[in-house]
Design a protein around this motif. Structure first.
Motif: not given
Length: 179
Positions: A62-68
């Motif tokens: 999912d591209a919406r996930l933050s790196p953290a």
């Protein structure tokens, strides 16, 4: 094949094994296979746990996930795959259902490798496991996409390393039983 594809392939193989194990289970009181900190599902069926790991892997894309968030998901996925690998290992040990080719390979290895060689191999593999764990902890500090990919690769290597450790320990036990 990329790392996520490789992990997906391995999880799908585990799912097939889980389906076989679930079909063989005796009726009775359902058991929870894993600690609630590793899996959110509670089920007597191993396939449900593998499915959860597959869902987490799909969610990683999912591209919406933050790196953290991706890093946390990679960590959770790592814990889940390690737990699944461990569970499958214990199921196999309890059922003593190793294939003929594996038994033949083990016998050949035991005949060709002395006790001292096996202990040396065990020591070397334990050292490799420790180095992998150090690399994973160092890699966990970076939240970049490349670090996440590296983390997946390191966790896959760690899983294979732990499987090798288990196999070596089994060979040592077999050798000592015979002596």
């Amino acid at each position: 094949m990329d790392l996520q594809g490789t992990l997906r392939h391995q999880l799908l193989q585990l799912q097939q094994q889980a389906e076989k194990i679930d079909r063989q289970q005796r009726p009775g009181k359902p058991q929870n296979w894993f600690d609630s900190t590793v899996f959110s599902c509670r089920s007597p069926h191993l396939t449900d746990y593998v499915s959860e790991a597959l869902r987490n892997l799909a969610h990683l894309a999912d591209a919406r996930l933050s790196p953290a968030a991706k890093q946390r998901l990679v960590q959770r996925l790592s814990e889940q795959t390690a737990a699944l690998t461990q569970a499958f290992r214990h199921v196999d040990v309890r059922k003593k259902s190793t294939s003929k080719s594996r038994k033949v390979a083990t016998v050949v290895q035991q005949l060709s490798a002395g006790s001292q060689q096996l202990y040396q191999q065990l020591s070397d593999t334990q050292e490799f496991e420790r180095r992998l764990q150090d690399m994973i902890s160092l890699n966990g500090r970076d939240n970049s996409a490349e670090a996440i990919q590296r983390g997946l690769a390191l966790h896959a290597r760690l899983g294979r390393c732990r499987k090798a450790l288990f196999d070596i320990e089994q060979q040592i036990q077999d050798l000592e039983r015979r002596n």
